[in-house]
Design an enzyme around this catalytic site. Structure first.
Site, short mmCIF file in Angstrom:
data_model
loop_
_atom_site.label_atom_id
_atom_site.label_comp_id
_atom_site.label_asym_id
_atom_site.label_seq_id
_atom_site.Cartn_x
_atom_site.Cartn_y
_atom_site.Cartn_z
N GLU A 1 -2.36 -9.17 -2.55
CA GLU A 1 -3.91 -9.18 -2.69
C GLU A 1 -4.08 -8.79 -4.21
O GLU A 1 -4.96 -9.46 -4.62
CB GLU A 1 -4.32 -8.17 -2.08
CG GLU A 1 -4.34 -8.50 -0.50
CD GLU A 1 -4.78 -7.54 0.55
OE1 GLU A 1 -4.40 -6.32 0.45
OE2 GLU A 1 -5.65 -7.91 1.73
N ALA B 1 1.01 -1.26 -0.01
CA ALA B 1 -0.11 0.10 -0.04
C ALA B 1 0.92 1.36 -0.12
O ALA B 1 2.13 1.27 0.09
CB ALA B 1 -0.97 -0.04 1.35
N GLY C 1 -0.88 -5.23 -0.25
CA GLY C 1 -1.91 -4.89 -1.43
C GLY C 1 -1.29 -5.58 -2.52
O GLY C 1 -2.10 -5.86 -3.57
N GLU D 1 1.19 -6.92 6.89
CA GLU D 1 0.52 -6.11 7.41
C GLU D 1 0.49 -6.20 9.01
O GLU D 1 0.75 -5.14 9.76
CB GLU D 1 -0.92 -6.17 7.13
CG GLU D 1 -1.31 -5.56 5.70
CD GLU D 1 -0.95 -6.48 4.67
OE1 GLU D 1 -0.30 -7.42 4.83
OE2 GLU D 1 -1.34 -6.22 3.42
#
Ligand SMILES: NC(=O)c1ccc[n+]([C@@H]2O[C@H](COP(=O)([O-])OP(=O)(O)OC[C@H]3O[C@@H](n4cnc5c(N)ncnc54)[C@H](O)[C@@H]3O)[C@@H](O)[C@H]2O)c1
Length: 700
Positions: free
Chosen positions: A105, A63, A102, A125
């Site tokens: 992901e 992110a 992310g 995370e």
């Protein structure tokens, strides 16, 4: 198209490239660009499959942390992932560098994944006190099973492509030319009419966990010790459990809820602060990146005691040949035997191969001849903590060391400038304060003397990076950052027991706050004699009008040096490290209190916590104002990596800011009224509190 994402056709494959250097973070423009790229590929009849790839040195590494805490800018990541997964044409993620958070992901929303062998994937995370909030906790278990997913998500550790292939995260490990490999893979999918694999719709990998629901409790038990006090690892487990028990859409909702809980907790703020603080600490305004540094090819360590041996291991571990100089053969043999035993222990645990141990031992040469340091680019002195001995050693080093070599001292408290004055080259002298055990503890406190050259700092910080330490730069004063703050903390701990608390009460309060251990257990581990020797050295200068606790000295007079002698603040059964309360110590404390005219009383846990923590913070404020630390976050880094302060609380100064300096100052002022001079509020604390500010607002 967004400037951060490009679309190109290679034959019938649409290649969507993310170009957001340095790490292709998932900024708003990247999210937008991915949606646009997909739309182009879907709309173009000449495109039969798509590849998502990172430009530069990595895939999407996570992110955009700069967006944390700000209002979200559309499109959100969920809608990007939804678009990818629902694409009617196959989408392949092509991974090199790191696909983290992310980034992974995004890969999990793709129908297939390929990677180069050096590529890494992970969901880190949890290390920021969070959990993967864009389907990671729901898709990964559906891809590799709940147990394997738990391991990755709860540890946050990345895995390399070959392991990712074994786990089933990556479908193929391709050759060096990632783009060509990914395009070929996509073409093959089309030619072979492979199905669109939507992980969200997969279910078979969840069966094992459904048949063994106790798995989650067992996993929780397994991490209880290591994750003590932390919130996020347990929320991660809940999220993975939701993947097993709920339909995908419901699971996503649960994941979002849990993510919000983590995001709203002070823990993630503390962990995010710690993350940035560590990076910030390496920025020294007058020693910018690019400052000339000496290349370290050979090193020397003087003294093979507790610290010298561990410091030598740091060099050997990094492949740097190191000469260890001792005074006597006996001390040398003893020191090297400890090093060998340490390595052998690691081999036994399966964390080091015998061949690597031999290689490392081969890099360490012991000698009694000081002349052997001649070739060293850095010499680290770790002899007894006595100024006369240090000066004698430095005067000798000055004569032997080659020009330009760094002359470093591992002193914990002594004046670096005085040590430097024994040489003709004070610019080459610096403090390199390692923490015990030096081969394990991550912190290195670099101490800048009045005349330490920028090149000396740059060389030492580069060395620190090479040996895998986290470093902070401290100014020269008694105890530097860490030990200077520790002194009032230990003082208060002793005063508290004189006033009526017990060592075990104080230790429990500090342990429950999240420290690795309390002040008394810590002293027993480090050895009480170290501080005793230092106190004796300073006894003449001690002000007799200030309160002084004699308990620590009395223990030492009785030969109670801590764990190594089987007793200290506690007693220890032979072969055990478990501290047991000792009635003899309690009698000693009671006698000292009586002698000092102190009426013992019930001391509350709250008072214990405040007096210990605010003693750290009040001294920290002085250190900050004097410029001994460049910024309050450097003090936090020192305590997180050198003293076992709980990471999820961000460090002592960050914690004080969170509580609010008005409150901290109010407590300190009250202690000042009750206990007198040692609690004089630091002027900076008083000023910031009155201005309604925090330590974070202070800059020079
Ligand atoms: N022990 C700790 O927890 C710790 C932590 C951080 C810093 N330090 C600092 O590190 C330094 C060393 O501490 P230690 O605990 O390793 O001490 P130690 O007593 O275990 O070891 C010191 C070693 O230095 C050797 N020595 C003494 N004079 C020498 C000389 N002139 N030439 C060569 N060798 C000599 C001694 O034989 C001994 O083996 C001290 O300055 C101490 O303050 C200690």
């Amino acid at each position: 198209m967004s400037e951060l994402v490009s679309f190109e056709k290679q034959g019938s494959v649409g290649v969507i490239t993310v170009n957001n250097p340095p790490v292709n973070a998932l900024a708003q423009g990247v999210r937008q660009g991915l949606i646009e790229g997909l739309a182009r590929g879907i709309d173009d009849p000449g495109v039969s499959a798509m590849v998502i790839i990172g430009g530069g040195r990595t895939f999407i590494a996570g992110a955009d942390i700069r967006e944390f805490g700000k209002p979200p800018q559309p499109p959100d990541l969920h809608s990007v992932l939804e678009k990818i997964e629902s694409s009617p044409k196959p989408v392949v993620a092509a991974i090199h560098g790191t696909a983290l958070g992310g980034g992974l992901e995004v890969c999990l929303a793709c129908h297939y994944r390929v990677a180069v062998a050096a590529g890494q994937v992970g969901l880190p995370e949890v290390k920021l006190g969070l959990l993967p909030g864009a389907g990671g906790t729901q898709r990964l278990p559906r891809l590799i099973g709940a147990e394997a997913a738990l391991k990755m998500i709860v540890s946050g550790d990345p895995v390399r492509a070959p392991r990712a292939k074994e786990l089933g995260i990556v479908d193929e490990v391709v050759g060096e030319d990632l783009r060509a490999g990914a395009v070929a893979f996509a073409e093959k999918l089309v030619a072979e009419k492979k199905p669109l694999r939507k992980i969200s719709a997969a279910d078979d990998k969840l069966q094992a966990a459904r048949q063994n629901p106790a798995l989650f409790e067992t996993f929780k038990k397994g991490i209880e010790r290591e994750a003590r006090g932390y919130l996020a690892p347990f929320k991660c487990i809940e999220a993975v459990q939701a993947a097993v028990t709920l339909p995908f859409a419901e699971g996503l909702k649960r994941e979002r809820q849990l993510f919000q809980e983590c995001m709203a907790s002070p823990q993630s703020k503390g962990q995010i602060h710690a993350f940035f603080a560590e990076r910030e600490a390496t920025k020294i305004p007058d020693v910018p990146p690019g400052t000339p540094a000496r290349k370290i090819e050979r090193a020397a360590v003087i003294g093979a005691g507790t610290m010298g041996g561990g410091i030598a291991m740091n060099f050997a571990n990094a492949g740097i040949p190191v000469t260890v100089v001792e005074m006597s053969q006996e001390a040398l043999d003893r020191g090297l035997a400890v090093v060998k035993k340490n390595y052998a222990g690691t081999v036994e645990k399966g964390r080091l191969s015998q061949a690597d141990m031999d290689k490392r031992m081969g890099l360490i040469t012991g000698t009694l001849d000081r002349g052997a340091i001649r070739e060293a680019d850095i010499v680290i002195e770790a002899v007894f903590e006595e100024m006369a001995v240090k000066k004698d050693v430095f005067a000798a080093l000055d004569k032997i060391a080659k020009p330009g070599a760094v002359l470093a001292s591992n002193t914990s408290t002594l004046d670096i400038d005085q040590i430097a004055s024994a040489t003709s080259r004070p610019e080459a002298v610096i403090g390199t304060h390692f923490f015990s055990p030096a081969n394990v503890m991550r912190l290195l406190e670099l101490v800048r003397g009045a005349r330490t050259a920028k090149e000396t700092i740059a060389t030492s910080s580069e060395l620190s990076r090479r040996i895998g330490k986290v470093w902070v730069l401290a100014g020269n004063c008694d105890g530097f950052i860490g030990n200077r703050m520790l002194a009032p903390y230990l003082r208060e701990a002793e005063f508290l027991v004189e006033e009526g608390a017990t060592p075990q009460q104080v230790d429990k309060v500090i342990y429950d706050f999240g420290f690795a251990m309390g002040p008394f257990a810590m002293q027993d581990l480090a050895g009480l004699d170290v501080g005793w020797r230092i106190r004796k050295g300073k006894a003449a200068a001690r002000r007799k009008d200030l309160r002084y606790s004699h308990v620590g000295d009395r223990l030492c007079e009785q030969g109670r040096f801590g764990q190594k002698t089987g007793s200290g603040w506690y007693r220890y059964e032979p072969g055990s490290r478990t501290p047991r309360p000792d009635p003899e110590v309690e009698a000693l404390i009671a006698a000292a209190a009586k002698e000092g005219g102190i009426t013992r009383r019930q001391v509350s846990d709250e008072e214990v916590l405040k007096r210990c923590l605010w003693a750290l913070v009040n001294e920290g404020a002085r250190i900050l104002e004097e410029g001994i630390a460049l910024r309050s976050s450097d003090i936090d880094v020192t305590y997180l990596y050198g003293y076992g302060f709980p990471r999820y609380r961000g460090g002592p100064m960050f914690y004080a800011d969170q509580v609010g300096l008005k409150q901290v100052y109010g407590d300190v002022a009250a202690f000042h009224t009750q206990h007198g001079e040692p609690w004089t509020p630091a002027p900076l604390l008083e000023r910031l509190a009155k201005e309604g500010k925090g330590f974070r607002d202070f800059s020079r």
